[in-house]
Design an enzyme around this catalytic site. Sequence first.
Site, PDB file in Angstrom:
ATOM      1  CG  HIS A  79     -15.582  -2.104  20.350  1.00 43.88           C
ATOM      2  ND1 HIS A  79     -14.821  -1.494  19.326  1.00 43.88           N
ATOM      3  CD2 HIS A  79     -14.389  -2.722  21.319  1.00 43.88           C
ATOM      4  CE1 HIS A  79     -13.582  -1.688  19.261  1.00 43.88           C
ATOM      5  NE2 HIS A  79     -13.208  -2.228  20.396  1.00 43.88           N
ATOM      6  CB  CYS A 127     -12.240  -1.931  24.392  1.00 46.54           C
ATOM      7  SG  CYS A 127     -11.512  -2.828  23.005  1.00 46.54           S
TER       8      CYS A 127
END
Length: 339
Positions: free
Chosen positions: A240, A148
């Site tokens: 993120h 990710c």
Amino acid sequence: MVNVGILGATGAVGQRFVQLLADHPWFSLTTLTASERSAGKIYGSVVNWRLDSPFPDSVNDLVVSPTTVDAVKDCDIVFSALPADIATTLESEIADAGVGVFSNASSHRMASDVPLMIAEVNPEHATLIDLQRKNHNREGFIVTNPNCSTIMLATALAPLMKFPFKSIQVATLQAISGAGFDGVPAFSIYDNVIPYIGSEEEKIAREANKILGTFDGAKVTGAPFSVSASCNRVAVIDGHTLNVWIDLAATPAEVIEAFKSWQPPFSGLPTQPAKTVQYLEQADRPQPRLDRNRGNGMTVSVGRVRDGIRFVAMGHNTIRGAAGASVLNAELLHTKKYF
């Protein structure tokens, strides 16, 4: 319509797959698998829906199957949200049975004949499927999407590949959803930053090198740069953030223009955002809470380009960084008639 299944449909990434596929214009969601304790029950009765979007009623009455090859043998493709220890063997068996596997697991990412794909960044790597089918004598295949945080980094780097550089340093601030619903205890993350995520730093380094490497029709030669990563878990639910330092032979103005002008090599797929990379002018952006849902969670936002070259990249880790990336890979390969 293409019949699709989801392996591991009750977890964090599995639920994102359900959200994205429940009303997909090209794919018909016919099969959901989960653990033995959920098998034989309807999905609506076993899933603890925790996403910030309504539960899709169209999947409520689907009967959950055990996570086996037989459960998905009538699917054209499956999307895997399985943990790596299970995915290693099972995904290969499903591909050997003639089904295409789009995997979010790390098990097969670095295999030489498995595409590690971000659809808009390295679509030419899809041709590895032809080699994979030959090597394994199979009609099915495995395609993986990256870790990710690697997805955010490699996508942000794509507009900059025209400039020469040799090294990248990146410090990540990663959301707790990346560890799964029960991955980080509340007492550990509240009022805290955890400066370690197991295997994450190694994954970023090797996966970015493969994604941005050169494909000659037979193999991928890694990109000519090194990546040094430092990964941190922070008290953010989704999104993120990456602080990136890169020894780029360009000015900040040239980097900003590269971000603004870059276009992916195709457009118009159902899950594809209007902007894959979006440059934000504000001095304090991107921010997870404000920017993670751009492009329905599929846009990587970049900003704070400074001398050095230094910049910030951010994206939704369970959509662009996981399920959404995998669905977009499948859409691309559907247009290329791989299934």
